[in-house]
Enzyme design. Structure first.
Site, PDB file in Angstrom:
ATOM      1  N   HIS A 234       9.395 -26.764   0.379  1.00 30.02           N
ATOM      2  CA  HIS A 234       8.771 -27.902  -0.306  1.00 30.02           C
ATOM      3  C   HIS A 234       7.618 -27.449  -1.187  1.00 30.02           C
ATOM      4  O   HIS A 234       6.791 -28.261  -1.590  1.00 30.02           O
ATOM      5  CB  HIS A 234       8.296 -28.915   0.745  1.00 30.02           C
ATOM      6  CG  HIS A 234       9.412 -29.374   1.626  1.00 30.02           C
ATOM      7  ND1 HIS A 234      10.201 -30.461   1.323  1.00 30.02           N
ATOM      8  CD2 HIS A 234       9.924 -28.835   2.768  1.00 30.02           C
ATOM      9  CE1 HIS A 234      11.130 -30.597   2.257  1.00 30.02           C
ATOM     10  NE2 HIS A 234      10.994 -29.622   3.149  1.00 30.02           N
TER      11      HIS A 234
ATOM     12  N   LYS B 251     -13.697   0.721  -2.523  1.00 31.57           N
ATOM     13  CA  LYS B 251     -14.511   1.037  -1.344  1.00 31.57           C
ATOM     14  C   LYS B 251     -15.795   1.745  -1.767  1.00 31.57           C
ATOM     15  O   LYS B 251     -16.885   1.392  -1.323  1.00 31.57           O
ATOM     16  CB  LYS B 251     -13.732   1.954  -0.381  1.00 31.57           C
ATOM     17  CG  LYS B 251     -12.704   1.253   0.475  1.00 31.57           C
ATOM     18  CD  LYS B 251     -12.208   2.204   1.572  1.00 31.57           C
ATOM     19  CE  LYS B 251     -11.134   1.568   2.430  1.00 31.57           C
ATOM     20  NZ  LYS B 251     -10.612   2.448   3.466  1.00 31.57           N
TER      21      LYS B 251
ATOM     22  N   GLU C 240       0.830  -1.215   0.000  1.00 34.53           N
ATOM     23  CA  GLU C 240       0.000   0.000   0.000  1.00 34.53           C
ATOM     24  C   GLU C 240       0.862   1.262   0.000  1.00 34.53           C
ATOM     25  O   GLU C 240       0.470   2.290  -0.542  1.00 34.53           O
ATOM     26  CB  GLU C 240      -0.921   0.030   1.232  1.00 34.53           C
ATOM     27  CG  GLU C 240      -2.304  -0.489   0.924  1.00 34.53           C
ATOM     28  CD  GLU C 240      -3.319  -0.271   2.033  1.00 34.53           C
ATOM     29  OE1 GLU C 240      -2.999   0.327   3.078  1.00 34.53           O
ATOM     30  OE2 GLU C 240      -4.458  -0.721   1.857  1.00 34.53           O
TER      31      GLU C 240
HETATM   32  O1  PA5 Z   1      -3.567   1.157   6.030  1.00 38.46           O
HETATM   33  C1  PA5 Z   1      -4.665   1.630   5.879  1.00 38.46           C
HETATM   34  O2  PA5 Z   1      -4.869   2.844   5.917  1.00 38.46           O
HETATM   35  C2  PA5 Z   1      -5.869   0.735   5.626  1.00 38.46           C
HETATM   36  O3  PA5 Z   1      -5.503  -0.612   5.589  1.00 38.46           O
HETATM   37  C3  PA5 Z   1      -6.889   0.922   6.744  1.00 38.46           C
HETATM   38  O4  PA5 Z   1      -6.305   0.580   7.962  1.00 38.46           O
HETATM   39  C4  PA5 Z   1      -8.118   0.034   6.506  1.00 38.46           C
HETATM   40  O5  PA5 Z   1      -8.677   0.351   5.262  1.00 38.46           O
HETATM   41  C5  PA5 Z   1      -9.153   0.257   7.611  1.00 38.46           C
HETATM   42  O6  PA5 Z   1      -9.523   1.608   7.682  1.00 38.46           O
HETATM   43  P1  PA5 Z   1     -10.291   2.175   8.944  1.00 38.46           P
HETATM   44  O7  PA5 Z   1      -9.371   2.089  10.094  1.00 38.46           O
HETATM   45  O8  PA5 Z   1     -10.657   3.591   8.613  1.00 38.46           O
HETATM   46  O9  PA5 Z   1     -11.515   1.318   9.142  1.00 38.46           O
END
Ligand code: PA5
Length: 480
Positions: A338, A451, A309
């Site tokens: 393996h 989303k 990310e």
């Molecule tokens: O790293 C990130 O920003 C995402 O993985 C969020 O943690 C994830 O989408 C969850 O978001 P939120 O904490 O707003 O529910």
């Protein structure tokens, strides 16, 4: 901390893996100046408050969070004890996804529960932890059924909902289900069974918790999900389960100090960032993290999110299309020897391997000498710790033979200090890698489309056009 994480990068250089695939020592030396500049830039960003995640392990945030987490842990435990003398919270369910779940799972797996959450209540310090990082109905439904059998009435069950925004569909749905479930079992007392971790001042979850009156802890301002494990997001469930959160943060702080060094030789984050990005530009953009320790395997999952990310970006900081980003892959030693090593040695030479191992096992298992069969009697008198170490060394050798670059990060032992250090190390490596790639490592614009399209498909007002966009784009065309 006397012992510290160590890094071995010898298998990345031409004198080990040949000049076609290996880097040169001269190249490493030449990178010193550039990496020292990046160290300065990161220090300046930190000073300007742009990398608040980096300060989680330092005061004042460290003391603030430790005190707040301890207070809520004590209140939660006191609530369970007050309902019936000597009783305690036996089941803790974390609701969250992505950065609000992977760190919690990684800490638990590394430091508490190595064998599938099986330790009975009588032998565990805190509750059994379940992290619901999905909305798979079987997964969620089975957990609810399991708990209804284990804890009829749910008097020993607590729920920790974690969402910075409160708008994440998965966490919102889980929350609605578990709130309703607790309420129908416990009546108005359900409120005492929910602990929320969210933005301290804004967002949908904030207004929900203010209305409902739950105990809350903050997702600190300016700290994104995947950088939040050392904040209350990861600390609360860890502390409930008896993990030494003070040591976790102390280990992270010690590592952070090492990563402030301007000398590449003394700065493991700068070294790894340089190596990994250098290999990426040379066609080795697949980065395999391979712990030789089951307990550390979930940290590879946490790393996958951090790396993917943060670094997978279409645009650079100048707005040019670059489609940057190495692909993080997780593997487990010896299991994947393996399963994957055939590909790793004879498939495309497009990978760099980061082995993670332990210098010392807290408990080892001897192999008995009672079965006398020639072909396997070489194992007599050895231990599983010796076997796994030999297998790791042998795989390292096999990769070197095939000219595949690899590094080894060694934790002196499995402890909160060293796991904290490992986490901080990878977060800082990610920050360096972001600078090298010249991208924004702290946003995730591409995640948003899925989303909001989900909002459209699930009928959220204001997102109707997304349903039509999805239907239109995915409509069958022609014969295909
Ligand atoms: O790293 C990130 O920003 C995402 O993985 C969020 O943690 C994830 O989408 C969850 O978001 P939120 O904490 O707003 O529910």
């Amino acid at each position: 901390m006397t012992e510290q994480l160590s890094l071995n990068i010898a298998n990345c250089f031409a004198d080990r893996i040949g000049s076609t695939h290996g880097l040169t020592r001269a190249g490493f030396d030449a990178a010193q100046g550039r990496m020292a500049d990046l160290t300065d830039r990161l220090a300046a960003m930190n000073k300007a408050g742009e990398t608040r995640w980096r300060s989680l392990c330092h005061d004042p945030l460290r003391s603030e969070h430790l005190a707040a987490v301890r207070r809520i842990v004590a209140d939660t435990n006191a609530h369970f004890e007050s309902r019936s003398k000597g009783k305690r919270c036996k089941h803790l369910i974390v609701l969250g996804i992505g950065g609000s779940a992977l760190g919690n799972i990684a800490l638990q797996a590394a430091l508490k529960e190595h064998v599938h959450n099986l330790t009975p209540c009588t032998h565990r310090v805190g509750p059994r932890l379940y992290v619901l990082d999905n909305v798979d109905p079987h997964f969620v439904g089975d957990l609810m059924r399991h708990l209804e059998i284990k804890d009829p009435g749910l008097t020993h069950t607590a729920v920790n909902v974690i969402s910075k925004s409160g708008e994440t569909a998965e966490t919102a749905a889980q929350y609605m289900i578990f709130r309703d479930w607790l309420k129908s079992n416990l009546g108005d007392a359900y409120r005492k069974h929910i602990i929320a971790i969210t933005d301290p001042s804004r967002g949908t979850m904030r207004s929900i918790v203010d209305d409902e009156g739950y105990a809350t802890l903050p997702v600190p301002d300016g700290v994104g999900g995947r950088f939040s494990v050392l904040s209350p997001v990861g600390l609360f469930s860890a502390a409930m389960c008896g993990i030494d959160i003070d040591a976790l943060l102390a280990g992270a702080a010690a590592m952070d100090r090492r990563c402030q060094s301007r000398s590449l030789n003394d700065n493991p984050a700068a070294t790894l960032a340089w190596l990994l990005m250098e290999f990426t530009t040379r066609g080795k953009g697949n980065h395999v993290m391979m712990p030789y320790c089951n307990a550390l395997y979930s940290l590879a999952d946490w790393y996958r999110q951090l790396w993917a990310e943060s670094l997978g970006k279409r645009l650079d900081l100048a707005g040019r299309e670059v489609f940057a980003g190495p692909t993080p892959i997780k593997a487990l030693g010896t299991t994947d020897q393996h399963s994957q090593v055939q590909l790793y040695r004879e498939g495309p030479n497009d990978k760099v391997f980061a082995f993670v191992d332990l210098a010392r096992w807290e408990r080892d298992v001897p192999i008995p000498s009672t079965l006398n069969v020639d072909a396997i009697s070489y194992l007599h008198g050895h231990t599983l710790g010796q076997l796994i170490a030999a297998e790791k060394r042998a795989t390292e050798y096999a990769l070197v033979e095939s000219e595949r670059p690899n590094v080894t990060i060694t934790l002196p032992r499995l402890s909160a200090e060293h796991v904290g250090a490992f986490i901080q190390l990878w977060e800082v490596i990610t920050a360096y890698a972001g600078l090298i790639l010249n991208i924004n490592a702290y946003d995730q614009p591409a995640v948003e489309t899925g989303k909001i399209a989900t909002f459209g498909l699930m009928g959220r007002a204001g997102f109707e056009q997304w349903r039509s966009k999805v239907e239109e784009r995915l409509a069958p065309r022609g014969k295909g």
